[in-house]
Scaffold this active site. Structure first.
Site, PDB file in Angstrom:
ATOM      1  N   SER A 151      45.096  46.177  45.011  1.00 26.74           N
ATOM      2  CA  SER A 151      45.724  46.194  46.332  1.00 26.74           C
ATOM      3  C   SER A 151      47.015  46.988  46.325  1.00 26.74           C
ATOM      4  O   SER A 151      47.548  47.309  47.379  1.00 26.74           O
ATOM      5  CB  SER A 151      46.059  44.764  46.768  1.00 26.74           C
ATOM      6  OG  SER A 151      44.922  43.968  46.769  1.00 26.74           O
ATOM      7  N   ASN A 229      47.886  47.988  52.893  1.00 33.09           N
ATOM      8  CA  ASN A 229      48.850  46.936  52.552  1.00 33.09           C
ATOM      9  C   ASN A 229      50.298  47.325  52.816  1.00 33.09           C
ATOM     10  O   ASN A 229      51.153  46.468  52.986  1.00 33.09           O
ATOM     11  CB  ASN A 229      48.657  46.498  51.104  1.00 33.09           C
ATOM     12  CG  ASN A 229      47.430  45.623  50.988  1.00 33.09           C
ATOM     13  OD1 ASN A 229      47.188  44.789  51.863  1.00 33.09           O
ATOM     14  ND2 ASN A 229      46.635  45.828  49.960  1.00 33.09           N
TER      15      ASN A 229
HETATM   16  P1  NAD Z   1      40.050  36.231  42.665  1.00 35.94           P
HETATM   17  O1  NAD Z   1      41.154  35.484  42.019  1.00 35.94           O
HETATM   18  O2  NAD Z   1      39.276  35.607  43.766  1.00 35.94           O
HETATM   19  O3  NAD Z   1      38.969  36.697  41.554  1.00 35.94           O
HETATM   20  C1  NAD Z   1      39.303  37.307  40.333  1.00 35.94           C
HETATM   21  C2  NAD Z   1      38.175  37.059  39.343  1.00 35.94           C
HETATM   22  O4  NAD Z   1      38.456  37.809  38.146  1.00 35.94           O
HETATM   23  C3  NAD Z   1      38.039  35.584  38.921  1.00 35.94           C
HETATM   24  O5  NAD Z   1      36.690  35.177  39.088  1.00 35.94           O
HETATM   25  C4  NAD Z   1      38.437  35.596  37.444  1.00 35.94           C
HETATM   26  O6  NAD Z   1      37.713  34.641  36.678  1.00 35.94           O
HETATM   27  C5  NAD Z   1      38.077  37.004  37.036  1.00 35.94           C
HETATM   28  N1  NAD Z   1      38.759  37.489  35.849  1.00 35.94           N
HETATM   29  C6  NAD Z   1      40.017  37.227  35.406  1.00 35.94           C
HETATM   30  N2  NAD Z   1      40.261  37.904  34.258  1.00 35.94           N
HETATM   31  C7  NAD Z   1      39.131  38.610  33.968  1.00 35.94           C
HETATM   32  C8  NAD Z   1      38.765  39.501  32.920  1.00 35.94           C
HETATM   33  N3  NAD Z   1      39.618  39.808  31.938  1.00 35.94           N
HETATM   34  N4  NAD Z   1      37.523  40.032  32.932  1.00 35.94           N
HETATM   35  C9  NAD Z   1      36.631  39.717  33.908  1.00 35.94           C
HETATM   36  N5  NAD Z   1      36.938  38.880  34.947  1.00 35.94           N
HETATM   37  C10 NAD Z   1      38.169  38.341  34.968  1.00 35.94           C
HETATM   38  O7  NAD Z   1      40.704  37.614  43.136  1.00 35.94           O
HETATM   39  P2  NAD Z   1      40.276  38.531  44.401  1.00 35.94           P
HETATM   40  O8  NAD Z   1      40.908  38.005  45.629  1.00 35.94           O
HETATM   41  O9  NAD Z   1      38.813  38.731  44.355  1.00 35.94           O
HETATM   42  O10 NAD Z   1      41.055  39.885  44.046  1.00 35.94           O
HETATM   43  C11 NAD Z   1      40.572  40.779  43.084  1.00 35.94           C
HETATM   44  C12 NAD Z   1      41.252  42.122  43.261  1.00 35.94           C
HETATM   45  O11 NAD Z   1      40.981  42.625  44.574  1.00 35.94           O
HETATM   46  C13 NAD Z   1      42.772  42.097  43.121  1.00 35.94           C
HETATM   47  O12 NAD Z   1      43.212  43.290  42.537  1.00 35.94           O
HETATM   48  C14 NAD Z   1      43.245  42.018  44.563  1.00 35.94           C
HETATM   49  O13 NAD Z   1      44.542  42.538  44.732  1.00 35.94           O
HETATM   50  C15 NAD Z   1      42.210  42.912  45.246  1.00 35.94           C
HETATM   51  N6  NAD Z   1      42.016  42.691  46.672  1.00 35.94           N
HETATM   52  C16 NAD Z   1      42.041  41.419  47.168  1.00 35.94           C
HETATM   53  C17 NAD Z   1      41.840  41.243  48.531  1.00 35.94           C
HETATM   54  C18 NAD Z   1      41.840  39.856  49.109  1.00 35.94           C
HETATM   55  O14 NAD Z   1      41.928  39.729  50.340  1.00 35.94           O
HETATM   56  N7  NAD Z   1      41.734  38.824  48.299  1.00 35.94           N
HETATM   57  C19 NAD Z   1      41.611  42.337  49.372  1.00 35.94           C
HETATM   58  C20 NAD Z   1      41.566  43.618  48.817  1.00 35.94           C
HETATM   59  C21 NAD Z   1      41.778  43.780  47.459  1.00 35.94           C
END
Ligand code: NAD
Length: 321
Positions: A151, A229
């Site tokens: 993000s 963002n």
């Molecule tokens: P989340 O916390 O829901 O999911 C992250 C996942 O990654 C978890 O299932 C965790 O177990 C896994 N994980 C952690 N360490 C790991 C590793 N070393 N190898 C493999 N898996 C691993 O997070 P999210 O909301 O899905 O966000 C993920 C990314 O997307 C972030 O960079 C976030 O900034 C970005 N993002 C989020 C949103 C949002 O609205 N949530 C929108 C756009 C972008």
């Protein structure tokens, strides 16, 4: 030449190199065919990306997460979404079964050795992302595109983590951001962000894949917060400051923005859906990388993360779930 002049010249060159990627001049490079996709992180974004790729682009997907519990939770959610689509007659039962069968899972990142394109969606922690990119540069085939869903973290910095030799662009040129919006199955927009090292073929291949997934790509420079963002997070942060300074209660803040700007939800509810920790991480990047105090994270935002009130995913945020 003075140091300041050298720095200005360097900055101008960097800007030129970056703008080159966004020029409307037709490029000769053609998108490479993606036959198999890897997704790292089965959280709300990774799961959504994997599901949409399985349904719309009809690609086989390898979904990798270090937590089996996250994988199980994600697959359960994917099944629920597919059944909902079947129930509403948006897809047939056969389509749902086929999409489900295209998804395979693993807790071992080494299983990404045969993908043509990988999208990383692990938590917004810079050291975690750079570590994963240094790993996948070794594990994935030498033609594979390495995309991040970050993000806010610099794509140039993530790309640099794929090599120890900055003059060797073989891996960094394949790094790009495909920044999907939440919830992925619903939101059509995807930001395409290039690092200084990203090649034209990487851009074309990423855009083509996003289109096959039914998305509408927009391009953004590699600048803190990119476009979405940079605009959205200060809006959410300001809503939190309004709450903590008593300008309005949470219901009124959300109601005026929802009903006054015709969006599906107000900023505090949206923060709960995005994840309070993700919002804080993005505000910190905006604040630290621009040095501009207008991006100071709200005190309440930090406190909520300290309390573990991360929004919908933890059952408590500004609202209870
Ligand atoms: P989340 O916390 O829901 O999911 C992250 C996942 O990654 C978890 O299932 C965790 O177990 C896994 N994980 C952690 N360490 C790991 C590793 N070393 N190898 C493999 N898996 C691993 O997070 P999210 O909301 O899905 O966000 C993920 C990314 O997307 C972030 O960079 C976030 O900034 C970005 N993002 C989020 C949103 C949002 O609205 N949530 C929108 C756009 C972008």
């Amino acid at each position: 030449m003075s140091f300041a002049a050298v720095t200005r010249q360097g900055a101008r060159y960097a800007r030129f190199a970056q703008l080159r990627c966004f020029s409307s001049t037709p490029k000769t490079s053609a998108a490479a065919e993606v036959k198999k996709l890897g997704v790292i992180g089965a959280g709300q974004m990774g799961l959504g990306i994997a599901l949409v790729a399985a349904q719309k682009a009809q690609l086989p997907i390898k979904l990798v997460d270090t937590s089996q519990a996250s994988i199980d939770k994600g697959l359960k959610f994917a099944n629920k979404l597919l059944e909902k689509d079947v129930g509403k007659q948006r897809i047939s039962q056969d389509d749902a079964t086929a999409a489900r069968e295209r998804l395979s899972t693993s807790t071992n990142i080494d299983d990404l050795s045969d993908v043509d394109f990988v999208i990383e969606a692990v938590p917004e922690i810079p050291d975690l992302k750079t570590k994963i990119f240094s790993q996948i540069a070794q594990i994935c085939p030498s033609h594979a595109i390495l995309a991040t869903n970050t993000s806010s973290i610099s794509i140039t910095r993530i790309a640099a983590a794929t090599t120890t030799d900055p003059t060797d662009l073989s891996a960094p040129s394949r790094v790009i951001s495909t920044h999907f919006m939440n919830p992925v199955p619903v939101q059509k927009g995807v930001e395409i962000i290039t690092g200084l090292q990203t090649s034209q073929n990487t851009i074309d291949t990423a855009i083509e894949l996003c289109k096959k997934m039914g998305k509408i790509p927009s391009k953004s420079a590699d600048s803190p917060g990119f476009l979405a963002n940079r605009i959205l997070m200060p809006y959410i942060n300001e809503a939190i400051i309004c709450l903590e300074t008593g300008v309005g209660n949470k219901e009124d803040i959300d109601s005026i923005m929802k009903n006054g700007t015709n969006v599906p939800m107000g900023p505090l509810q949206l923060a709960d859906f995005i994840g309070i920790d993700t919002c804080l991480a993005i505000m910190k990047v905006l604040h630290e990388e621009t040095g501009d105090s207008k991006y100071r994270p709200a005190v309440l935002l930090r406190k909520m993360v300290d309390a573990g009130w991360l929004g919908k995913k933890s059952g408590k945020g500004f609202y209870d779930y």
